[in-house]
Design a protein around this motif. Structure first.
Motif, PDB file in Angstrom:
ATOM      1  N   UNK A 138      10.240 -73.392  63.577  1.00 44.56           N
ATOM      2  CA  UNK A 138      10.879 -74.709  63.534  1.00 44.56           C
ATOM      3  C   UNK A 138      12.037 -74.703  62.547  1.00 44.56           C
ATOM      4  N   UNK A 139      11.849 -74.041  61.425  1.00 47.08           N
ATOM      5  CA  UNK A 139      12.898 -73.933  60.416  1.00 47.08           C
ATOM      6  C   UNK A 139      14.147 -73.262  60.991  1.00 47.08           C
ATOM      7  N   UNK A 140      13.950 -72.263  61.849  1.00 48.04           N
ATOM      8  CA  UNK A 140      15.068 -71.518  62.436  1.00 48.04           C
ATOM      9  C   UNK A 140      15.826 -72.328  63.477  1.00 48.04           C
ATOM     10  N   UNK A 141      15.179 -73.294  64.095  1.00 46.25           N
ATOM     11  CA  UNK A 141      15.779 -73.995  65.241  1.00 46.25           C
ATOM     12  C   UNK A 141      16.063 -75.475  65.024  1.00 46.25           C
ATOM     13  N   UNK A 142      15.688 -76.023  63.868  1.00 47.54           N
ATOM     14  CA  UNK A 142      15.694 -77.479  63.756  1.00 47.54           C
ATOM     15  C   UNK A 142      17.091 -78.100  63.895  1.00 47.54           C
ATOM     16  N   UNK A 143      18.143 -77.407  63.468  1.00 45.43           N
ATOM     17  CA  UNK A 143      19.488 -77.972  63.615  1.00 45.43           C
ATOM     18  C   UNK A 143      19.954 -77.974  65.066  1.00 45.43           C
ATOM     19  N   UNK A 144      19.341 -77.133  65.893  1.00 51.14           N
ATOM     20  CA  UNK A 144      19.716 -77.068  67.309  1.00 51.14           C
ATOM     21  C   UNK A 144      18.968 -78.107  68.126  1.00 51.14           C
ATOM     22  N   UNK A 145      17.704 -78.346  67.775  1.00 48.03           N
ATOM     23  CA  UNK A 145      16.838 -79.156  68.634  1.00 48.03           C
ATOM     24  C   UNK A 145      16.688 -80.587  68.146  1.00 48.03           C
ATOM     25  N   UNK A 146      17.427 -80.977  67.130  1.00 46.12           N
ATOM     26  CA  UNK A 146      17.469 -82.375  66.708  1.00 46.12           C
ATOM     27  C   UNK A 146      18.882 -82.904  66.924  1.00 46.12           C
ATOM     28  N   UNK A 147      18.967 -84.192  67.185  1.00 45.47           N
ATOM     29  CA  UNK A 147      20.274 -84.801  67.386  1.00 45.47           C
ATOM     30  C   UNK A 147      20.905 -84.482  68.723  1.00 45.47           C
ATOM     31  N   UNK A 148      20.111 -83.969  69.669  1.00 46.49           N
ATOM     32  CA  UNK A 148      20.616 -83.677  71.012  1.00 46.49           C
ATOM     33  C   UNK A 148      19.472 -83.821  72.007  1.00 46.49           C
ATOM     34  N   UNK A 149      19.802 -83.716  73.286  1.00 44.38           N
ATOM     35  CA  UNK A 149      18.775 -83.904  74.314  1.00 44.38           C
ATOM     36  C   UNK A 149      17.838 -82.706  74.458  1.00 44.38           C
ATOM     37  N   UNK A 150      17.966 -81.718  73.596  1.00 47.10           N
ATOM     38  CA  UNK A 150      16.931 -80.697  73.494  1.00 47.10           C
ATOM     39  C   UNK A 150      15.648 -81.275  72.890  1.00 47.10           C
ATOM     40  N   UNK A 151      15.786 -82.387  72.181  1.00 52.07           N
ATOM     41  CA  UNK A 151      14.721 -82.890  71.321  1.00 52.07           C
ATOM     42  C   UNK A 151      13.382 -82.989  72.046  1.00 52.07           C
ATOM     43  N   UNK A 152      13.294 -83.741  73.140  1.00 54.81           N
ATOM     44  CA  UNK A 152      12.013 -83.928  73.818  1.00 54.81           C
ATOM     45  C   UNK A 152      11.508 -82.662  74.509  1.00 54.81           C
ATOM     46  N   UNK A 153      12.306 -82.010  75.364  1.00 55.77           N
ATOM     47  CA  UNK A 153      11.752 -80.836  76.054  1.00 55.77           C
ATOM     48  C   UNK A 153      11.422 -79.681  75.109  1.00 55.77           C
ATOM     49  N   UNK A 154      12.243 -79.468  74.067  1.00 55.20           N
ATOM     50  CA  UNK A 154      11.952 -78.357  73.161  1.00 55.20           C
ATOM     51  C   UNK A 154      10.654 -78.603  72.411  1.00 55.20           C
ATOM     52  N   UNK A 155      10.459 -79.801  71.880  1.00 57.99           N
ATOM     53  CA  UNK A 155       9.236 -80.064  71.136  1.00 57.99           C
ATOM     54  C   UNK A 155       8.019 -80.074  72.052  1.00 57.99           C
ATOM     55  N   UNK A 156       8.177 -80.491  73.301  1.00 62.65           N
ATOM     56  CA  UNK A 156       7.050 -80.395  74.237  1.00 62.65           C
ATOM     57  C   UNK A 156       6.653 -78.930  74.405  1.00 62.65           C
ATOM     58  N   UNK A 157       7.641 -78.074  74.590  1.00 59.17           N
ATOM     59  CA  UNK A 157       7.361 -76.645  74.753  1.00 59.17           C
ATOM     60  C   UNK A 157       6.785 -76.050  73.470  1.00 59.17           C
ATOM     61  N   UNK A 158       7.268 -76.484  72.339  1.00 55.58           N
ATOM     62  CA  UNK A 158       6.855 -75.953  71.041  1.00 55.58           C
ATOM     63  C   UNK A 158       5.405 -76.299  70.729  1.00 55.58           C
ATOM     64  N   UNK A 159       5.032 -77.572  70.880  1.00 55.98           N
ATOM     65  CA  UNK A 159       3.645 -77.929  70.555  1.00 55.98           C
ATOM     66  C   UNK A 159       2.692 -77.393  71.617  1.00 55.98           C
ATOM     67  N   UNK A 160       3.193 -77.193  72.848  1.00 57.33           N
ATOM     68  CA  UNK A 160       2.357 -76.538  73.856  1.00 57.33           C
ATOM     69  C   UNK A 160       2.126 -75.072  73.474  1.00 57.33           C
ATOM     70  N   UNK A 161       3.113 -74.429  72.874  1.00 58.84           N
ATOM     71  CA  UNK A 161       2.974 -73.065  72.386  1.00 58.84           C
ATOM     72  C   UNK A 161       1.877 -73.008  71.324  1.00 58.84           C
ATOM     73  N   UNK A 162       1.910 -73.968  70.396  1.00 58.49           N
ATOM     74  CA  UNK A 162       0.889 -74.055  69.355  1.00 58.49           C
ATOM     75  C   UNK A 162      -0.494 -74.218  69.980  1.00 58.49           C
ATOM     76  N   UNK A 163      -0.588 -75.122  70.958  1.00 59.06           N
ATOM     77  CA  UNK A 163      -1.863 -75.371  71.632  1.00 59.06           C
ATOM     78  C   UNK A 163      -2.353 -74.123  72.366  1.00 59.06           C
ATOM     79  N   UNK A 164      -1.436 -73.387  72.976  1.00 61.42           N
ATOM     80  CA  UNK A 164      -1.809 -72.172  73.713  1.00 61.42           C
ATOM     81  C   UNK A 164      -2.383 -71.111  72.781  1.00 61.42           C
TER      82      UNK A 164
END
Length: 470
Positions: free
Chosen positions: A64-90
């Motif tokens: 998250x630290x490596x990607x937070x400037x890319x995935x906040x403040x843009x429409x990456x926000x919802x799909x990226x975090x959905x994929x990210x927390x699904x990764x954690x769950x997996x």
């Protein structure tokens, strides 16, 4: 030759073969954390401790630290975090195949977040203690985290021993109702409830490595749930909506690869498909037939009536932890019953079919109560950490006459007990850390002020606000 955005969207949709997506073999249901049985919470706790011991919390904090400037403040926000927390769950399901990530229905706790059972020793522990602000109780009490260096899990509530109230259920319901595309929904949620929780808890949650705190995953699961609810509120209009640009101004669409994962965005957009093998406990399902429908009339779709909600007595709000339905579901019915048509039409258009989003609203004398029900006096001191010297906000924007603080004096005199404030503005440091555009922040701020002003004029009182004066 110019191509319409609608035509481009259809071409893109066909190009990535939406109908060829693969259903999951099984899709467990994510539940609100307080609805978990003791056995279910015990399973979650055991798996998380194993992940901590194996270094996974450090890994997810690093990513998250490596990607937070890319995935906040843009429409990456919802799909990226959905994929990210699904990764954690997996990863968790590799340890225990029955693990399911819970979510936190934060809206029911908006008026007194620190009083939530979620922030107690039973679940995630409370405020940090001592000079290092270390969390000493709950699931992660006295954990030694590894990223970016060895340290305890830290929290520092933004209200001292309390947490300042954050976005109300009504304000979030309004954003869901009046957003007609992703580029409206995303800033509405990201710059309100998303920021509220990070700022409120402080410590690790105020850093790019915020996934050190398991609250992060509960929080983003709830934001993901809200996206899912918005998708099914109007499947024709909302479900496949993915417009907008990245932080460099480049268009984002269905085939755009997600940072780090390189999966196309469209692979995240439908629950129960591809790798998105989960549902939420209060979300409806969307069939392929409904997704194939198109609005050929040019009129707004009439939403399905809300599902029946168990009868609630006023006493249930003495313990919001015991609420049998999500806060957003409850206020949906409350709003529909109690708001006058002008306010309902303006701020909750999907509740009033056929009314446009840009209509002009005027009030009759009957719509406006004779006595204001909110305090016009800003709180004393800097309660939220903003408005210091060199603030990105000016005093007129933040401490205007529309600042509806909880009016404790009025309450003591037997006055209104359930006022509804808007959330605190994001702090300067949070805005700067994410490089959020000030023009959009100011736009969302103005909408929040206007929303509360209109709700005030309508005499609406949130049933969830009792916690602030309890």
């Amino acid at each position: 030759m110019k191509l319409s955005s609608a035509f481009i969207a259809v071409v893109a949709l066909v190009g990535v073969s939406v109908n060829a997506q693969f259903p999951c073999a099984s899709s467990p249901v994510r539940k609100e954390i307080r609805s978990l049985s003791s056995q279910e919470w015990g399973r979650v706790s055991k798996v998380l401790r194993t992940m901590q011991d194996s270094g996974w919390f450090g890994w997810f904090a690093y990513m998250h630290n490596q990607n937070y400037l890319i995935v906040h403040g843009s429409e990456y926000f919802f799909p990226w975090h959905r994929r990210y927390i699904r990764d954690f769950e997996s990863v968790a399901q590799q340890i225990d195949r029955n693990f399911v990530l819970p979510y936190w229905d934060e809206l029911r706790d908006y008026a007194n977040p620190a009083g939530s059972a979620v922030m107690s020793s039973k679940y995630l522990g409370g405020n940090g203690q001592g000079s290092n602000r270390c969390v000493t109780n709950g699931l992660q009490g006295n954990w030694a985290l590894s990223f970016p260096n060895r340290h305890c899990l830290q929290r520092q509530y933004n209200g001292g021993n309390r947490i300042n109230s954050w976005s109300s259920p009504e304000s979030i319901q309004s954003i869901l109702s009046r957003s007609t595309k992703m580029s409206q929904l995303r800033p509405g949620i990201e710059y309100s409830l998303h920021g509220d929780i990070h700022i409120a808890l402080g410590g690790d949650m105020l850093k790019p490595y915020s996934p050190n705190d398991f609250v992060f995953f509960l929080h983003h699961a709830n934001l993901d749930r809200l996206w899912s609810l918005w998708q099914i509120m109007n499947p024709v209009q909302n479900f496949w909506s993915m417009d907008g640009v990245d932080n460099n101004g480049r268009p984002i669409g269905y085939g755009t690869p997600l940072p780090h994962y390189n999966d196309p965005i469209i692979s995240t957009m439908r629950l129960g498909m591809n790798n998105m093998c989960f549902f939420y406990d209060n979300g409806g399902s969307v069939t392929s037939r409904s997704l194939d429908k198109r609005d050929t009339t040019g009129q707004k779709c009439i939403p399905r009536p809300p599902a029946a909600i168990p009868a609630l007595v006023e006493g249930v709000f003495n313990d919001v932890n015991a609420l049998p339905v999500p806060a957003d579901a409850y206020v949906h019915t409350t709003i529909a019953q109690k708001l006058p048509a002008p306010v309902l039409n303006k701020w909750f258009p999907t509740y009033t079919p056929g009314v446009g989003l840009n209509n002009t609203v005027s009030y009759s004398a009957a719509d406006i109560p004779s006595t204001p029900i909110y305090s016009n006096t800003p709180p004393v001191g800097n309660v939220s950490g903003e408005c210091k010297d060199n603030s990105l906000y000016n005093s007129a924007e933040v401490y205007s006459e529309e600042y509806h603080a909880f009016d404790l004096a009025s309450d003591a005199k037997g006055g209104p007990k359930y006022p509804m404030p808007y959330s605190s503005p994001m702090t300067d440091s949070f805005i700067k850390m994410h490089n959020y555009p000030m023009s959009e922040i100011r736009k969302q701020r103005a909408l929040a002020l206007e929303f509360v002003r209109d709700m005030n004029a309508a005499g609406y009182q949130s049933p969830f606000a009792k916690g602030a004066t309890a």
